[in-house]
Scaffold this active site. Structure first.
Site, PDB file in Angstrom:
ATOM      1  N   LYS A   1       0.837  -1.199   0.000  1.00 39.46           N
ATOM      2  CA  LYS A   1       0.000   0.000   0.000  1.00 39.46           C
ATOM      3  C   LYS A   1       0.876   1.254   0.000  1.00 39.46           C
ATOM      4  O   LYS A   1       0.675   2.167  -0.777  1.00 39.46           O
ATOM      5  CB  LYS A   1      -0.914  -0.035   1.241  1.00 39.46           C
ATOM      6  CG  LYS A   1      -1.818   1.166   1.348  1.00 39.46           C
ATOM      7  CD  LYS A   1      -2.762   1.052   2.530  1.00 39.46           C
ATOM      8  CE  LYS A   1      -3.476   2.396   2.728  1.00 39.46           C
ATOM      9  NZ  LYS A   1      -4.361   2.443   3.866  1.00 39.46           N
TER      10      LYS A   1
ATOM     11  N   GLU B   1      10.499  -4.791   4.429  1.00 43.51           N
ATOM     12  CA  GLU B   1      10.567  -6.205   4.028  1.00 43.51           C
ATOM     13  C   GLU B   1      10.258  -6.339   2.537  1.00 43.51           C
ATOM     14  O   GLU B   1      10.958  -7.022   1.790  1.00 43.51           O
ATOM     15  CB  GLU B   1       9.535  -7.036   4.809  1.00 43.51           C
ATOM     16  CG  GLU B   1       9.825  -7.197   6.292  1.00 43.51           C
ATOM     17  CD  GLU B   1       9.154  -6.129   7.141  1.00 43.51           C
ATOM     18  OE1 GLU B   1       8.889  -5.018   6.618  1.00 43.51           O
ATOM     19  OE2 GLU B   1       8.894  -6.409   8.324  1.00 43.51           O
TER      20      GLU B   1
ATOM     21  N   GLY C   1      -4.897  -1.643   4.974  1.00 40.16           N
ATOM     22  CA  GLY C   1      -4.098  -2.777   4.496  1.00 40.16           C
ATOM     23  C   GLY C   1      -4.774  -4.120   4.751  1.00 40.16           C
ATOM     24  O   GLY C   1      -4.859  -4.980   3.884  1.00 40.16           O
ATOM     25  N   ARG C   2      -5.287  -4.303   5.980  1.00 43.54           N
ATOM     26  CA  ARG C   2      -5.875  -5.612   6.330  1.00 43.54           C
ATOM     27  C   ARG C   2      -7.274  -5.785   5.764  1.00 43.54           C
ATOM     28  O   ARG C   2      -7.913  -6.805   5.981  1.00 43.54           O
ATOM     29  CB  ARG C   2      -5.849  -5.807   7.848  1.00 43.54           C
ATOM     30  CG  ARG C   2      -6.459  -4.675   8.656  1.00 43.54           C
ATOM     31  CD  ARG C   2      -6.091  -4.781  10.133  1.00 43.54           C
ATOM     32  NE  ARG C   2      -6.524  -3.623  10.915  1.00 43.54           N
ATOM     33  CZ  ARG C   2      -5.846  -2.498  11.034  1.00 43.54           C
ATOM     34  NH1 ARG C   2      -4.688  -2.358  10.398  1.00 43.54           N
ATOM     35  NH2 ARG C   2      -6.289  -1.504  11.771  1.00 43.54           N
TER      36      ARG C   2
ATOM     37  N   GLU D   1      -4.799  -6.467  14.809  1.00 43.42           N
ATOM     38  CA  GLU D   1      -4.263  -5.160  14.395  1.00 43.42           C
ATOM     39  C   GLU D   1      -5.370  -4.111  14.475  1.00 43.42           C
ATOM     40  O   GLU D   1      -5.103  -2.925  14.656  1.00 43.42           O
ATOM     41  CB  GLU D   1      -3.683  -5.227  12.970  1.00 43.42           C
ATOM     42  CG  GLU D   1      -2.728  -4.087  12.671  1.00 43.42           C
ATOM     43  CD  GLU D   1      -1.921  -4.255  11.384  1.00 43.42           C
ATOM     44  OE1 GLU D   1      -0.722  -4.585  11.443  1.00 43.42           O
ATOM     45  OE2 GLU D   1      -2.505  -4.068  10.305  1.00 43.42           O
TER      46      GLU D   1
ATOM     47  N   HIS E   1      -4.978 -32.970  17.787  1.00 45.67           N
ATOM     48  CA  HIS E   1      -3.841 -33.775  18.239  1.00 45.67           C
ATOM     49  C   HIS E   1      -2.712 -32.890  18.738  1.00 45.67           C
ATOM     50  O   HIS E   1      -1.563 -33.330  18.794  1.00 45.67           O
ATOM     51  CB  HIS E   1      -3.381 -34.677  17.089  1.00 45.67           C
ATOM     52  CG  HIS E   1      -4.480 -35.574  16.622  1.00 45.67           C
ATOM     53  ND1 HIS E   1      -4.744 -36.791  17.207  1.00 45.67           N
ATOM     54  CD2 HIS E   1      -5.440 -35.387  15.681  1.00 45.67           C
ATOM     55  CE1 HIS E   1      -5.800 -37.335  16.614  1.00 45.67           C
ATOM     56  NE2 HIS E   1      -6.250 -36.497  15.690  1.00 45.67           N
TER      57      HIS E   1
ATOM     58  N   LYS F   1       9.371  -0.854  14.206  1.00 40.47           N
ATOM     59  CA  LYS F   1       9.951  -0.521  12.891  1.00 40.47           C
ATOM     60  C   LYS F   1      11.023   0.541  13.060  1.00 40.47           C
ATOM     61  O   LYS F   1      12.106   0.457  12.489  1.00 40.47           O
ATOM     62  CB  LYS F   1       8.867   0.049  11.959  1.00 40.47           C
ATOM     63  CG  LYS F   1       7.916  -0.970  11.371  1.00 40.47           C
ATOM     64  CD  LYS F   1       7.031  -0.277  10.334  1.00 40.47           C
ATOM     65  CE  LYS F   1       5.819  -1.111   9.977  1.00 40.47           C
ATOM     66  NZ  LYS F   1       4.866  -0.427   9.131  1.00 40.47           N
TER      67      LYS F   1
END
Ligand code: F6P
Length: 547
Positions: free
Chosen positions: A204, A210, A264-265, A350, A381, A510
């Site tokens: 965005k 990253e 973003g999400r 978030e 399990h 960050k």
């Protein structure tokens, strides 16, 4: 006149303390139609919340709580494009991304729907070209592989949905790289041929370290074999920051934009969905949007008592603010939804992991719970032991399709269904010590042995679960399910009194990482950092042979 929030919450707490539904087993025995009373639906989607400790009065009181904070008014403001993201002064309009072409949704007086559909059309033309081989790489070969480089909302949604809709894939192979750990991109590039690989840089802001670092590595991968001129043909970008994309060297027809009113999400419905569209095609992507639209309409129109996102949010609030449960587990009995819990972690945590209210004051109640999960039956399990017998009560949300995509494996699907239903039944019923003892005796244990083991084989039960059932995991069903959870997060945020649409909490780490890079590289002594951090950096440098 509606109640105040503290009054509405206090009434809910007194209601719970009065033990209205303190024993689920007894509640089912007393009302054999409990399941029908507490199941709501939309199309083929059913939400059964009868295994939560609620009754009609609980729902009335939760409805009053919703009214006390004006959830419906806030919902309408969101859909209308009001700047409800107050800390960033922005509208919140992921719903406009799936609106019908003739809808009219305005931001600053301008209808945004035509822009949305223009980008969808451009994405459609591009994905058609990749899928039919008419868009080719620099050496004239068709693209066989597409890598999406992005992180957070620019990764989790596309990864989750691409995996979920695997039976609909008929396009090039999709790969996703998110982690700045070089292992991620190295492993991905290992078997790929630059000549037939297209790279999508999804960000965005187009500044995320990253993504930009991985994009540079991917660029080297292309340039080293095909030369600089190939970049324009082998890359595409998805971003709101069109100026920054231009600096990266991409032509306009390879850039798919979106807008600052898309969080973003919440961006999977925008250009960020391009990898999914490439995998499943334009029509399936359009069905995916239609599923979300169906949930949007339902959220706006259905009365609270039949409204899935309202009820899911209100039950979430019941568990978090009234019962005090610290987390919730999302357990899809659907292997292809294996990344759905991770996707929901960002969506929910978030959004609602805040401790300051909209008024800038510290919250006086809890906010969003920890969200986690894994698909069933695998989780059974692993961590289900704690769900059944641990000291914390953790509400679980199960999801299961009536039909799988493997008609030749009906037996396996029936086994999957039986397991899903058995887990929610076991969590609700539990097993008393007397029952455990009787079972031990009937299987031949001595009285002493039965006394010794019965406490270990006792299940408290009364553990709340919600079960979602749908016909099949189609693009429509997936879109509807995601939108349901988006709106649930919204409903809960209104009651917590927070802004669900900012994420300042990701900033500090960050900033510190940027400051620590020179320390890690040995270019700075790191004044101002604490001794633990500096000692760790020094230890690592020693292990790397750098000091
Ligand atoms: O799409 P971008 O700008 O690269 O951001 C990626 C992600 O980073 C975050 O800002 C958090 O670090 C998320 O909100 C976002 O989805």
């Amino acid at each position: 006149m509606s109640k105040t929030i503290p009054q509405a919450l206090s009434d809910l707490k007194s209601h719970r303390d009065s033990g209205a539904v303190s024993d689920l087993r007894a509640a089912f025995a007393a009302k054999p139609d409990r399941a029908s009373r507490f199941t709501v639906g939309l199309g083929d989607l059913r939400m059964d919340f009868s295994k939560c400790a609620v009754n009609y009065e609980t729902l009335t009181l939760l409805g009053e709580l919703a009214e006390s904070v004006g959830v419906e008014t806030q919902r309408d403001r969101m859909f209308a494009g009001d700047a409800i993201n107050a800390t960033e002064s922005r509208a919140v309009l992921h719903t406009a991304l799936r609106a019908a072409p003739d809808a009219d949704i305005r931001v600053d007086g301008e209808n945004v729907v035509p822009q949305v559909h223009a980008v969808l059309d451009a994405m459609g033309a591009f994905s058609d070209g990749l899928r039919d081989g008419s868009i080719r790489g620099a050496t004239g070969k068709a693209f066989t592989d597409v890598i999406n480089i992005g992180i957070g909302g620019s990764d989790l949604g596309p990864v989750m949905a691409t995996l979920a809709l695997a039976p609909y894939h008929d396009g090039p192979r999709l790969h996703f790289v998110s982690n700045v750990d070089g292992a991620h991109i190295a492993d991905t590039l290992e078997d790929l041929d630059p000549e037939t690989t297209l790279i999508i840089v999804a960000s965005k802001t187009f500044t995320t370290i990253e993504t930009m670092t991985n994009a540079a590595t991917a660029r080297d991968f292309i340039v080293s074999k095909l030369g600089k001129a190939a970049v324009a043909q082998h890359f595409a970008a998805l971003s709101t920051a069109l100026d920054k994309v231009e600096e990266f060297g991409l032509k306009e027809d390879r850039v798919f934009g979106f807008w600052d009113w898309v969080g973003g999400r919440y961006s999977l419905w925008s250009a960020i969905g391009l990898p999914l569209m490439i995998a499943i095609g334009r029509q399936n992507f359009s069905d995916f949007l239609a599923g979300a639209r169906a949930m949007d309409e339902h959220f706006q129109d259905a009365p609270v008592g039949e409204n899935l996102p309202m009820l899911l949010g209100l039950i979430g609030i019941w568990h978090r603010l009234v019962c005090g449960y610290p987390s919730r587990a999302i357990i899809p009995y659907d292997q292809r939804l294996s990344r759905f819990p991770a996707y929901l972690q960002q969506l929910d945590m978030e959004s609602n992991g805040k401790s300051v209210g909209l008024d800038g004051q510290p919250l006086t109640t809890a906010s969003g719970p920890t969200v986690w999960g894994e698909p069933g039956t695998n989780g059974q399990h692993a961590f289900f032991q704690l769900l059944h017998q641990g000291t914390d009560v953790i509400p679980v949300e199960f999801m299961i399709a009536a039909n799988g995509h493997e008609p030749h494996l009906q037996h396996q699907h029936q086994l999957l269904i039986a397991n899903c239903l058995a887990q929610s039944e076991a969590l609700m019923r539990g097993r008393s010590t007397e029952e455990a003892r009787a079972q031990l005796l009937s299987s031949g244990a001595s009285e002493a042995e039965a006394d010794r083991l019965a406490p270990h084989k006792t299940f408290p039960g009364n553990r709340p679960t919600i079960t979602f059932v749908y016909d099949k995991l189609t693009p429509f069903a997936l879109g509807r399910l995601i939108a349901l959870y988006e709106h649930r997060v919204f409903v809960e945020a209104q009651i917590f009194g927070i802004n669900a649409f900012d994420q300042w909490g990701v900033e500090l780490g960050k900033e510190l990482a940027t400051g620590l890079l020179p320390v890690v590289k040995g270019e700075s002594t790191g004044d101002g950092h604490d001794s633990s951090t500096l000692k760790l950096a020094e230890t690592i440098r020693k292990m790397r042979g750098e000091t």
